[in-house]
Scaffold this motif. Sequence first.
Motif, PDB file in Angstrom:
ATOM      1  N   ALA A  43       0.796  -1.100  -0.100  1.00  0.00           N
ATOM      2  CA  ALA A  43      -0.010   0.314  -0.004  1.00  0.00           C
ATOM      3  C   ALA A  43       0.781   1.236   0.128  1.00  0.00           C
ATOM      4  O   ALA A  43       0.572   2.450   0.659  1.00  0.00           O
ATOM      5  N   THR A  44       1.927   0.983  -0.579  1.00  0.00           N
ATOM      6  CA  THR A  44       2.939   2.157  -0.743  1.00  0.00           C
ATOM      7  C   THR A  44       3.146   2.842  -2.039  1.00  0.00           C
ATOM      8  O   THR A  44       3.048   2.072  -3.041  1.00  0.00           O
ATOM      9  N   THR A  45       3.386   4.128  -2.216  1.00  0.00           N
ATOM     10  CA  THR A  45       3.776   4.789  -3.630  1.00  0.00           C
ATOM     11  C   THR A  45       4.460   5.929  -3.003  1.00  0.00           C
ATOM     12  O   THR A  45       4.351   6.491  -2.044  1.00  0.00           O
ATOM     13  N   LEU A  46       5.220   6.544  -4.226  1.00  0.00           N
ATOM     14  CA  LEU A  46       5.903   7.881  -3.969  1.00  0.00           C
ATOM     15  C   LEU A  46       5.063   8.913  -4.572  1.00  0.00           C
ATOM     16  O   LEU A  46       5.424  10.149  -4.297  1.00  0.00           O
ATOM     17  N   HIS A  47       3.909   8.600  -4.844  1.00  0.00           N
ATOM     18  CA  HIS A  47       3.110   9.874  -5.480  1.00  0.00           C
ATOM     19  C   HIS A  47       1.717   9.107  -5.269  1.00  0.00           C
ATOM     20  O   HIS A  47       0.994   8.527  -6.313  1.00  0.00           O
ATOM     21  N   SER A  48       1.101   9.489  -4.070  1.00  0.00           N
ATOM     22  CA  SER A  48      -0.348   9.136  -4.065  1.00  0.00           C
ATOM     23  C   SER A  48      -1.225   9.891  -4.953  1.00  0.00           C
ATOM     24  O   SER A  48      -1.011  11.005  -5.315  1.00  0.00           O
ATOM     25  N   TRP A  49      -2.344   9.160  -5.531  1.00  0.00           N
ATOM     26  CA  TRP A  49      -3.175   9.498  -6.793  1.00  0.00           C
ATOM     27  C   TRP A  49      -3.704  11.062  -6.347  1.00  0.00           C
ATOM     28  O   TRP A  49      -4.012  11.821  -7.238  1.00  0.00           O
ATOM     29  N   TRP A  50      -4.155  11.261  -4.977  1.00  0.00           N
ATOM     30  CA  TRP A  50      -4.839  12.492  -4.812  1.00  0.00           C
ATOM     31  C   TRP A  50      -4.149  13.687  -4.698  1.00  0.00           C
ATOM     32  O   TRP A  50      -4.644  14.704  -4.546  1.00  0.00           O
ATOM     33  N   VAL A  51      -2.672  13.572  -4.732  1.00  0.00           N
ATOM     34  CA  VAL A  51      -1.828  14.821  -4.412  1.00  0.00           C
ATOM     35  C   VAL A  51      -2.216  15.793  -5.438  1.00  0.00           C
ATOM     36  O   VAL A  51      -2.284  16.824  -5.228  1.00  0.00           O
ATOM     37  N   ILE A  52      -2.281  15.534  -6.672  1.00  0.00           N
ATOM     38  CA  ILE A  52      -2.361  16.527  -7.691  1.00  0.00           C
ATOM     39  C   ILE A  52      -3.853  17.114  -7.616  1.00  0.00           C
ATOM     40  O   ILE A  52      -4.046  18.561  -8.046  1.00  0.00           O
ATOM     41  N   THR A  53      -4.801  16.387  -6.718  1.00  0.00           N
ATOM     42  CA  THR A  53      -6.101  17.066  -6.884  1.00  0.00           C
ATOM     43  C   THR A  53      -6.018  18.397  -5.955  1.00  0.00           C
ATOM     44  O   THR A  53      -6.949  18.981  -5.747  1.00  0.00           O
ATOM     45  N   LYS A  54      -4.953  18.502  -5.064  1.00  0.00           N
ATOM     46  CA  LYS A  54      -4.825  19.532  -4.296  1.00  0.00           C
ATOM     47  C   LYS A  54      -4.498  20.660  -4.713  1.00  0.00           C
ATOM     48  O   LYS A  54      -4.084  21.926  -4.193  1.00  0.00           O
ATOM     49  N   LEU A  55      -3.947  20.488  -6.269  1.00  0.00           N
ATOM     50  CA  LEU A  55      -3.761  22.099  -6.942  1.00  0.00           C
ATOM     51  C   LEU A  55      -4.733  22.785  -7.155  1.00  0.00           C
ATOM     52  O   LEU A  55      -5.912  22.172  -7.295  1.00  0.00           O
ATOM     53  N   PRO A  56      -4.670  24.081  -7.497  1.00  0.00           N
ATOM     54  CA  PRO A  56      -5.688  24.868  -7.925  1.00  0.00           C
ATOM     55  C   PRO A  56      -6.385  24.248  -9.043  1.00  0.00           C
ATOM     56  O   PRO A  56      -5.788  23.667  -9.744  1.00  0.00           O
ATOM     57  N   GLN A  57      -7.838  24.381  -9.500  1.00  0.00           N
ATOM     58  CA  GLN A  57      -8.443  23.878 -10.382  1.00  0.00           C
ATOM     59  C   GLN A  57      -7.642  23.845 -11.845  1.00  0.00           C
ATOM     60  O   GLN A  57      -7.645  22.908 -12.356  1.00  0.00           O
ATOM     61  N   ALA A  58      -7.473  25.030 -12.178  1.00  0.00           N
ATOM     62  CA  ALA A  58      -6.777  25.159 -13.430  1.00  0.00           C
ATOM     63  C   ALA A  58      -5.534  24.689 -13.721  1.00  0.00           C
ATOM     64  O   ALA A  58      -5.327  23.942 -14.853  1.00  0.00           O
ATOM     65  N   ALA A  59      -4.721  24.709 -12.490  1.00  0.00           N
ATOM     66  CA  ALA A  59      -3.411  24.008 -12.665  1.00  0.00           C
ATOM     67  C   ALA A  59      -3.662  22.393 -12.820  1.00  0.00           C
ATOM     68  O   ALA A  59      -2.941  21.638 -13.438  1.00  0.00           O
ATOM     69  N   PHE A  60      -4.598  21.901 -11.991  1.00  0.00           N
ATOM     70  CA  PHE A  60      -4.919  20.522 -12.021  1.00  0.00           C
ATOM     71  C   PHE A  60      -5.328  20.069 -13.289  1.00  0.00           C
ATOM     72  O   PHE A  60      -4.838  19.100 -13.673  1.00  0.00           O
ATOM     73  N   ALA A  61      -6.176  20.933 -13.903  1.00  0.00           N
ATOM     74  CA  ALA A  61      -6.795  20.423 -15.305  1.00  0.00           C
ATOM     75  C   ALA A  61      -5.585  20.252 -16.232  1.00  0.00           C
ATOM     76  O   ALA A  61      -5.774  19.265 -17.147  1.00  0.00           O
ATOM     77  N   ARG A  62      -4.588  21.255 -16.244  1.00  0.00           N
ATOM     78  CA  ARG A  62      -3.724  21.127 -17.197  1.00  0.00           C
ATOM     79  C   ARG A  62      -2.804  19.924 -16.997  1.00  0.00           C
ATOM     80  O   ARG A  62      -2.446  19.366 -18.053  1.00  0.00           O
ATOM     81  N   LEU A  63      -2.453  19.628 -15.571  1.00  0.00           N
ATOM     82  CA  LEU A  63      -1.835  18.247 -15.582  1.00  0.00           C
ATOM     83  C   LEU A  63      -2.406  17.199 -15.670  1.00  0.00           C
ATOM     84  O   LEU A  63      -1.803  16.194 -16.219  1.00  0.00           O
ATOM     85  N   ASP A  64      -3.775  17.126 -15.236  1.00  0.00           N
ATOM     86  CA  ASP A  64      -4.415  15.794 -15.396  1.00  0.00           C
ATOM     87  C   ASP A  64      -4.692  15.402 -16.951  1.00  0.00           C
ATOM     88  O   ASP A  64      -4.998  14.279 -17.089  1.00  0.00           O
ATOM     89  N   ALA A  65      -4.653  16.421 -17.774  1.00  0.00           N
ATOM     90  CA  ALA A  65      -4.579  16.028 -19.430  1.00  0.00           C
ATOM     91  C   ALA A  65      -3.755  14.995 -19.715  1.00  0.00           C
ATOM     92  O   ALA A  65      -3.833  14.597 -20.664  1.00  0.00           O
ATOM     93  N   GLY A  66      -2.726  14.859 -18.765  1.00  0.00           N
ATOM     94  CA  GLY A  66      -1.523  13.838 -19.092  1.00  0.00           C
ATOM     95  C   GLY A  66      -1.907  12.668 -18.660  1.00  0.00           C
ATOM     96  O   GLY A  66      -1.322  11.700 -19.000  1.00  0.00           O
ATOM     97  N   ARG A  67      -3.060  12.456 -18.285  1.00  0.00           N
ATOM     98  CA  ARG A  67      -3.666  11.304 -17.490  1.00  0.00           C
ATOM     99  C   ARG A  67      -2.773  10.555 -16.596  1.00  0.00           C
ATOM    100  O   ARG A  67      -1.553  10.973 -16.397  1.00  0.00           O
ATOM    101  N   GLY A  68      -3.333   9.526 -15.988  1.00  0.00           N
ATOM    102  CA  GLY A  68      -2.691   8.980 -14.864  1.00  0.00           C
ATOM    103  C   GLY A  68      -1.310   8.126 -15.232  1.00  0.00           C
ATOM    104  O   GLY A  68      -0.402   8.028 -14.439  1.00  0.00           O
ATOM    105  N   GLY A  69      -1.033   7.661 -16.661  1.00  0.00           N
ATOM    106  CA  GLY A  69       0.034   7.053 -16.977  1.00  0.00           C
ATOM    107  C   GLY A  69       1.451   7.705 -16.715  1.00  0.00           C
ATOM    108  O   GLY A  69       2.799   7.290 -16.350  1.00  0.00           O
TER     109      GLY A  69
END
Length: 386
Positions: free
Chosen positions: A92-118
């Motif tokens: 149950a470990t990772t160096l980057h929990s999936w929820w971390v980028i969701t803490k970004l401001p919405q616009a910054a999150f959307a730009r980065l989320d466009a790269g998808r989970g991979g």
Amino acid sequence: MTPDRQTKILIIGQGVLGGDVLDLLLQSGADLAITVGARNPEKALQRINLARYTALNLGHSQPVDLVGVDLMEIQQTADLIERLKPDIIFNATTLHSWWVITKLPQAAFARLDAGRGGIWTPMHQVLVRKLMKAVRLVDSKAVVVNASYPDVVNASLAGEGLAPSVGIGNIANAVPGIRLAAAHMLNLPPAAVDVRFFAHHYLSYRMPSTGGTDGAPYHLTIYVNGMEIPAEEIDHDALFKSVAGRFRRIKGLAGQSVTASSATAMLLALANPAGQVVHAPGVHGLVGGYPVRITKAGLLVDLPETLTLEEAIDVNYHCQHYDGIESIDVDGTVRFTAASTAVLREVLGYDLNAYRPEECEERAAELAAHFAHYARINGMPSAEAS
């Protein structure tokens, strides 16, 4: 996993997911010998005690052992596995929990989320790769269950002969909504409805939120009381819209219990294999998600009569493109799509279109540094970016 003794489960990590899974295991009443391995035992002890308090309120008083472990230290981890001889290891470990980028401001999150989970694959791969090296070092027979992006990570590690046995979450998280929606459409109790669903992380993540597949391929077979329902009897578009509509659930960290319960279902089935079917990603190092039958003989992809294993793999191979993964080579090399590579370059200022599994630690460190800079200039507190 033998009838004359308790099944030994080693849970590595007591973050959000590891803690939630411990809660559910202790509340299940299953006869398990549970050990938690954590890099910070003092902090983990408090989380373990919270789980034991809650279980005791519900009438369960099972003990939990605690050991210190740092997955970055392969020999230390190997020595621990050799000493404990667990039947099941849950990462149950990772160096980057999936929820971390969701803490970004919405616009910054959307730009980065466009790269998808991979694009975060290197950061998910580092710790479980070291765990698997430790498992191999002592020739452990433990079933390793990986929670860290198993749709892709398990397949990449397969190229080195280091694939965990199976993953959890992702496709499994979409199945309850599909069953509820199908039962509602058929005017039946949910217990009468079962499914066999084949899809990659992207679809299982997006469909419950948007009500559509965005064109991503999948295969879905629906059963009522064990009998297959002809595909034309249920409109999949209407079904998926119902999942995201009437049966929409809370998402994000508040909805983490769905992932934790999918992990718990897998662990309990492995502890007492009796032919249960549990949906899971990354089984035997395969790309994407599948229904998996848990037997004493091992883990089997549970195929409907209308689908071959090759076709199921092909569905997931093409579905992974929507998550930013172009391909995973035979040697485990992960190749990103052009679109995801562009996001890495244009949003994070990081040029990476492929990496070999042995490079994951170096690539993860570079990716973490670029993300930390992006998070800082977009106003995310440093504690949330880590």
